[in-house]
Design a protein around this motif. Structure first.
Motif, PDB file in Angstrom:
ATOM      1  N   ARG A   9       0.041   2.397   1.822  1.00  0.00           N
ATOM      2  CA  ARG A   9       0.436   1.904   3.151  1.00  0.00           C
ATOM      3  C   ARG A   9       1.915   2.194   3.440  1.00  0.00           C
ATOM      4  N   ILE A  10       2.727   2.308   2.402  1.00  0.00           N
ATOM      5  CA  ILE A  10       4.142   2.646   2.592  1.00  0.00           C
ATOM      6  C   ILE A  10       4.258   4.062   3.150  1.00  0.00           C
ATOM      7  N   TYR A  11       3.483   4.994   2.596  1.00  0.00           N
ATOM      8  CA  TYR A  11       3.537   6.376   3.073  1.00  0.00           C
ATOM      9  C   TYR A  11       3.053   6.468   4.518  1.00  0.00           C
ATOM     10  N   ILE A  12       2.059   5.685   4.847  1.00  0.00           N
ATOM     11  CA  ILE A  12       1.547   5.679   6.224  1.00  0.00           C
ATOM     12  C   ILE A  12       2.622   5.132   7.174  1.00  0.00           C
ATOM     13  N   LEU A  13       3.289   4.067   6.764  1.00  0.00           N
ATOM     14  CA  LEU A  13       4.362   3.497   7.596  1.00  0.00           C
ATOM     15  C   LEU A  13       5.521   4.487   7.754  1.00  0.00           C
ATOM     16  N   LEU A  14       5.853   5.189   6.680  1.00  0.00           N
ATOM     17  CA  LEU A  14       6.922   6.201   6.774  1.00  0.00           C
ATOM     18  C   LEU A  14       6.508   7.340   7.709  1.00  0.00           C
ATOM     19  N   LEU A  15       5.256   7.750   7.618  1.00  0.00           N
ATOM     20  CA  LEU A  15       4.778   8.834   8.483  1.00  0.00           C
ATOM     21  C   LEU A  15       4.795   8.408   9.952  1.00  0.00           C
TER      22      LEU A  15
END
Length: 139
Positions: free
Chosen positions: A31-37
């Motif tokens: 979910r961190i990578y999704i938020l960064l994207l």
């Protein structure tokens, strides 16, 4: 509020969230990578893609050469930070964070009375600090 300022605010919030999770669990959830994207998509340019590659390649090479020293989560996190910070700023932020780690971890270990050797160090908080520093410099 400009898009760049809104992106910086969102980026800072995600970095803080990721840092807390990494300190507690030594993992970076997807979910961190999704938020960064999502944060990156607020303001994307050709320079963003350059930042992604300029940051990703050195991290990937480091991960391949030192497989027990840097994890895949750190590589993905760094690459996405490069996408947001654009150009060489992502790499400079990660270098800044790494230097902070080198300077601060011996002090932290001394304060908590644990040896530095063999300690698993969560890198996301240091990478995040580097990203915040570079973001503020580039305002």
């Amino acid at each position: 509020m400009s898009l760049q300022l809104m992106q910086l605010f969102c980026f800072s919030a995600v970095l803080l969230y990721a840092s807390i999770i990494d300190i507690k669990t030594h993992t970076v959830p997807n979910r961190i990578y999704i938020l960064l994207l999502i944060t990156a998509l607020l303001h994307v340019s050709v320079s963003s893609l350059e930042g992604l590659m300029i940051t990703f390649v050195p991290l990937l090479v480091t991960g391949l050469l030192l497989p027990n020293q840097i994890g895949g989560g750190d590589i993905k996190f760094g690459a996405l930070c490069g996408l947001i910070l654009t150009g060489t700023n992502g790499l400079i932020a990660l270098i800044t964070g790494s230097l902070l780690c080198l300077l601060l971890m011996p002090v932290v270990c001394k304060l908590i009375h644990k040896p530095l050797k063999g300690m698993e160090i969560p890198m996301i908080p240091f990478f995040s600090a580097g990203c915040i520093i570079i973001s503020i410099i580039n305002l």
